[in-house]
Design a protein around this motif. Structure first.
Motif, PDB file in Angstrom:
ATOM      1  N   ALA A  85       0.544  -0.938   0.126  1.00 38.38           N
ATOM      2  CA  ALA A  85       0.207   0.228   0.004  1.00 38.38           C
ATOM      3  C   ALA A  85       0.852   1.198  -0.010  1.00 38.38           C
ATOM      4  O   ALA A  85       0.727   2.675  -0.249  1.00 38.38           O
ATOM      5  N   TYR A  86       1.866   0.905   0.526  1.00 41.49           N
ATOM      6  CA  TYR A  86       3.096   1.521   0.473  1.00 41.49           C
ATOM      7  C   TYR A  86       3.781   2.267  -0.682  1.00 41.49           C
ATOM      8  O   TYR A  86       4.932   2.466  -0.893  1.00 41.49           O
ATOM      9  N   GLY A  87       3.866   1.320  -2.068  1.00 38.75           N
ATOM     10  CA  GLY A  87       4.521   1.347  -3.041  1.00 38.75           C
ATOM     11  C   GLY A  87       5.685   0.397  -3.020  1.00 38.75           C
ATOM     12  O   GLY A  87       6.877   0.329  -3.814  1.00 38.75           O
ATOM     13  N   PHE A  88       5.821  -0.159  -1.429  1.00 43.19           N
ATOM     14  CA  PHE A  88       7.241  -1.377  -1.789  1.00 43.19           C
ATOM     15  C   PHE A  88       6.476  -2.254  -3.079  1.00 43.19           C
ATOM     16  O   PHE A  88       5.049  -2.950  -3.031  1.00 43.19           O
ATOM     17  N   LEU A  89       7.209  -3.260  -3.496  1.00 42.54           N
ATOM     18  CA  LEU A  89       7.142  -4.138  -4.216  1.00 42.54           C
ATOM     19  C   LEU A  89       7.332  -5.807  -3.469  1.00 42.54           C
ATOM     20  O   LEU A  89       7.995  -5.652  -2.512  1.00 42.54           O
ATOM     21  N   VAL A  90       6.324  -6.692  -3.693  1.00 41.50           N
ATOM     22  CA  VAL A  90       6.729  -7.442  -2.895  1.00 41.50           C
ATOM     23  C   VAL A  90       7.538  -8.572  -3.231  1.00 41.50           C
ATOM     24  O   VAL A  90       8.088  -9.221  -4.274  1.00 41.50           O
ATOM     25  N   ASP A  91       8.711  -9.560  -2.257  1.00 49.31           N
ATOM     26  CA  ASP A  91       9.708 -10.142  -2.395  1.00 49.31           C
ATOM     27  C   ASP A  91       9.079 -12.093  -2.286  1.00 49.31           C
ATOM     28  O   ASP A  91       8.425 -11.773  -1.838  1.00 49.31           O
ATOM     29  N   PHE A 133      16.414   1.549 -11.453  1.00 48.42           N
ATOM     30  CA  PHE A 133      15.571   2.794 -11.743  1.00 48.42           C
ATOM     31  C   PHE A 133      14.138   3.661 -11.242  1.00 48.42           C
ATOM     32  O   PHE A 133      15.147   2.666 -10.064  1.00 48.42           O
ATOM     33  N   PRO A 134      14.600   4.667 -10.063  1.00 49.44           N
ATOM     34  CA  PRO A 134      13.745   5.070  -8.870  1.00 49.44           C
ATOM     35  C   PRO A 134      12.361   5.026  -8.311  1.00 49.44           C
ATOM     36  O   PRO A 134      12.110   4.293  -9.564  1.00 49.44           O
ATOM     37  N   ALA A 135      11.849   4.185  -7.412  1.00 45.64           N
ATOM     38  CA  ALA A 135      11.212   4.349  -7.372  1.00 45.64           C
ATOM     39  C   ALA A 135      10.063   4.781  -6.920  1.00 45.64           C
ATOM     40  O   ALA A 135       9.436   5.816  -5.735  1.00 45.64           O
ATOM     41  N   VAL A 136       9.367   5.229  -8.505  1.00 40.76           N
ATOM     42  CA  VAL A 136       8.846   6.058  -7.783  1.00 40.76           C
ATOM     43  C   VAL A 136       7.529   6.042  -7.944  1.00 40.76           C
ATOM     44  O   VAL A 136       6.078   6.901  -7.367  1.00 40.76           O
ATOM     45  N   GLU A 137       6.910   4.960  -6.747  1.00 42.63           N
ATOM     46  CA  GLU A 137       6.175   4.308  -6.344  1.00 42.63           C
ATOM     47  C   GLU A 137       6.207   4.285  -5.297  1.00 42.63           C
ATOM     48  O   GLU A 137       5.290   4.396  -4.586  1.00 42.63           O
ATOM     49  N   LEU A 138       7.076   5.001  -4.233  1.00 44.57           N
ATOM     50  CA  LEU A 138       7.614   4.246  -2.386  1.00 44.57           C
ATOM     51  C   LEU A 138       7.467   5.377  -1.763  1.00 44.57           C
ATOM     52  O   LEU A 138       7.639   6.701  -2.157  1.00 44.57           O
ATOM     53  N   ARG A 139       6.917   5.981  -1.387  1.00 45.36           N
ATOM     54  CA  ARG A 139       6.010   6.624  -0.414  1.00 45.36           C
ATOM     55  C   ARG A 139       6.454   6.280   0.753  1.00 45.36           C
ATOM     56  O   ARG A 139       6.527   5.856   2.380  1.00 45.36           O
ATOM     57  N   ILE A 140       8.336   6.758   1.262  1.00 47.55           N
ATOM     58  CA  ILE A 140       8.791   6.474   2.238  1.00 47.55           C
ATOM     59  C   ILE A 140       9.065   7.366   2.998  1.00 47.55           C
ATOM     60  O   ILE A 140       9.006   6.218   4.131  1.00 47.55           O
ATOM     61  N   ASN A 141       8.283   8.787   3.250  1.00 46.12           N
ATOM     62  CA  ASN A 141       8.241   9.610   4.178  1.00 46.12           C
ATOM     63  C   ASN A 141       7.155   9.127   5.089  1.00 46.12           C
ATOM     64  O   ASN A 141       7.607   8.765   6.487  1.00 46.12           O
ATOM     65  N   GLN A 142       5.984   8.997   4.235  1.00 47.27           N
ATOM     66  CA  GLN A 142       4.528   8.557   5.247  1.00 47.27           C
ATOM     67  C   GLN A 142       4.781   6.746   5.446  1.00 47.27           C
ATOM     68  O   GLN A 142       4.342   6.682   6.947  1.00 47.27           O
ATOM     69  N   MET A 184      -2.289  14.870  -8.532  1.00 44.13           N
ATOM     70  CA  MET A 184      -2.281  14.284  -8.180  1.00 44.13           C
ATOM     71  C   MET A 184      -1.176  12.554  -8.669  1.00 44.13           C
ATOM     72  O   MET A 184      -1.479  12.597  -9.810  1.00 44.13           O
ATOM     73  N   VAL A 185      -0.502  11.980  -7.383  1.00 42.26           N
ATOM     74  CA  VAL A 185       0.477  10.988  -7.753  1.00 42.26           C
ATOM     75  C   VAL A 185       0.143  10.002  -7.429  1.00 42.26           C
ATOM     76  O   VAL A 185       0.115   9.325  -5.694  1.00 42.26           O
ATOM     77  N   ARG A 186      -0.651   9.026  -7.687  1.00 38.04           N
ATOM     78  CA  ARG A 186      -0.308   7.206  -6.962  1.00 38.04           C
ATOM     79  C   ARG A 186      -1.204   7.773  -5.825  1.00 38.04           C
ATOM     80  O   ARG A 186      -0.835   7.432  -5.138  1.00 38.04           O
ATOM     81  N   GLY A 187      -2.336   8.596  -5.833  1.00 36.93           N
ATOM     82  CA  GLY A 187      -3.142   8.830  -4.933  1.00 36.93           C
ATOM     83  C   GLY A 187      -3.163   9.799  -3.604  1.00 36.93           C
ATOM     84  O   GLY A 187      -3.463  10.189  -2.778  1.00 36.93           O
ATOM     85  N   VAL A 188      -1.878  10.130  -4.358  1.00 37.60           N
ATOM     86  CA  VAL A 188      -1.292  11.435  -2.954  1.00 37.60           C
ATOM     87  C   VAL A 188      -1.740  12.331  -3.524  1.00 37.60           C
ATOM     88  O   VAL A 188      -0.509  13.371  -5.231  1.00 37.60           O
TER      89      VAL A 188
END
Length: 449
Positions: free
Chosen positions: A107-113, A153-162, A410-414
């Motif tokens: 939900a925060y843009g992480f990719l499942v391992d 590639f930059p993690a353009v979907e990752l909401r790292i701070n939130q 808006m960027v990916r819901g934010v």
């Protein structure tokens, strides 16, 4: 020390001069470097699983398999900073409420391992598996719009701070002491959007957001970091590892035997090409517009070694190279917070001193900068939003005057609010007066790279 803050090498190089870094510290100093390869090289180096390898789009030669494994699995002892709760808490957190957190915090843009219960970018510490560490993949791998997962590639979907703020709040709600300071929570809360962090640390009065950088095309470049402070790839990569670990990390910095496979692997990464390129006729017209509008004065997609530092100016006029003898590489207006940040110095504290000594000990090629290097314009089809702080949503908007660019979007819901300090969408007004047909063609060319 925040890894992004290390791009402020102009200040830190001043620290190096003050503490007397003369480059004569031995690389063999065992008190500052660890033992190198796992098991002293007695066992074969690890590689990613077939399941993990199958989901990645980058082709990788067998000789670089260990470096690729390090990119995804090596925490570089980042777990020592204690900024994240233990792995068991994080796993139980997302499993207890997957609707909120998503599988492995997707939900925060992480990719499942596919091989773990923590997402790509988070791992049990290499040195201390009871703590949660970060790997380089946390900010430098992404799923492209066409579905490919691309290393570097930059993690353009990752909401790292939130993510950091919300996880710490959950940790405290479970009856634990906070791991983030109130000041850190406040600063992180100002940057909830994906794909972005701040260059400055908590000691700076300025917020200077910056996109996660490309870890791609290193073999074509001569300058590294958004400011061009690092003068070769090895220097840029070791600086990043140093900042990733934190300047006060009690574990010795890894020896060359451990970092070299990682550096060699990063040198092989290239940007992806679109699976469905734009119309070829339009692309060729756009290539001509790129030259006619003098975009190639600063951006050199075929030879990035030609890129030069373009000077910052807090406000216009912006100049192309050769238009102002005082700024031979040209000038570009930038966000006021970003500009002011370059003049801020908290003095030569222990972290700056440690970094200066690290530079000298490892023979790194770094230097001061008063501007930006032009961003890598490859893979523009997948890397919106644009400008250094992600304040412009599309190439169409970037090729419009700043006054006509969206203030919020808006960027990916934010929601991105360009009135927030550090998020100004001003600057780079080059090419904003193009006729509509030329603008369309230029965008097609850029999206073909």
């Amino acid at each position: 020390m925040n890894a992004w803050r290390l791009e402020r090498l102009a200040v830190l190089m001043g620290a190096c001069a003050l503490v007397g870094c003369d480059g004569d510290v031995s690389l063999e100093d065992a008190s500052t470097q660890d033992a190198g390869e796992p098991d002293g090289g007695a066992t074969p180096p690890p590689a990613l699983s077939e399941a993990m390898r199958a989901m990645l789009g980058n082709p990788v030669e067998a000789e670089h398999a260990y470096g690729e494994w390090m990119f995804y699995r090596e925490t570089w002892d980042s777990e020592q900073d204690g900024s994240l709760p233990p792995p068991e808490f994080l796993v139980e957190l997302w499993r207890s409420d997957p609707d909120r957190w998503g599988e492995q915090f997707s939900a925060y843009g992480f990719l499942v391992d596919p091989d773990d219960d923590l997402p790509i970018g988070l791992a049990r510490g290499t040195g201390d598996p009871t703590r949660t560490g970060r790997t380089c993949a946390i900010c430098h791998v992404a799923r492209l719009p066409d579905g490919r997962v691309w290393t570097g590639f930059p993690a353009v979907e990752l909401r790292i701070n939130q993510f950091a703020v919300d996880v710490d709040a959950a940790w405290v709600a479970a009856g634990n002491e906070p791991r983030l300071t109130p000041e850190d929570v406040e600063r992180r809360s100002l940057l909830p959007q994906p794909g972005i962090d701040s260059v400055t640390g908590s000691d700076s009065p300025y917020l200077a957001p910056v996109d996660f950088p490309f870890y791609l095309n290193f073999g074509r470049r001569s300058l590294f970091g958004s400011d061009g402070n690092a003068r070769d790839a090895r220097s840029a990569i070791l600086v990043s590892i140093f900042g990733f670990r934190g300047s006060d990390n009690p574990v010795p910095f890894p020896r060359d035997a451990r970092t070299e496979p990682f550096v060699d692997f990063l040198m092989t990464l290239e940007t992806p090409l679109p699976l469905e390129p734009p119309d070829a006729t339009l692309v060729e017209r756009g290539r001509a517009v790129f030259a006619e509008a003098r975009c190639d004065s600063c951006h050199h997609p075929e030879d990035q070694a030609e890129e030069r530092v373009v000077d910052w100016v807090e406000a216009g006029p912006e100049r192309l190279p050769g238009e102002d003898p005082d700024h031979p590489n040209g000038t570009i207006a930038t966000d006021g917070e970003r500009y002011q940040m370059t003049t801020f110095s908290g003095g030569v504290d222990e972290s700056r001193e440690a970094f200066a000594i690290f530079i000298a000990r490892n023979g790194l090629r770094v230097g001061p900068s008063d501007g930006y290097i032009p961003r890598d314009i490859h893979a523009a089809f997948a890397s919106a939003p644009f400008l250094h702080n992600g304040s412009v949503p599309t190439l169409e908007d970037l090729l419009r005057p700043a006054a006509e660019r969206p203030t919020t979007f808006m960027v990916r819901g934010v929601e991105v609010d360009t009135t927030v300090p550090g998020m100004s969408n001003a600057g780079h007004e080059f090419g904003t007066a193009l006729p509509d047909a030329d603008r369309e063609a230029l965008i097609a060319y850029l999206e073909s790279l």
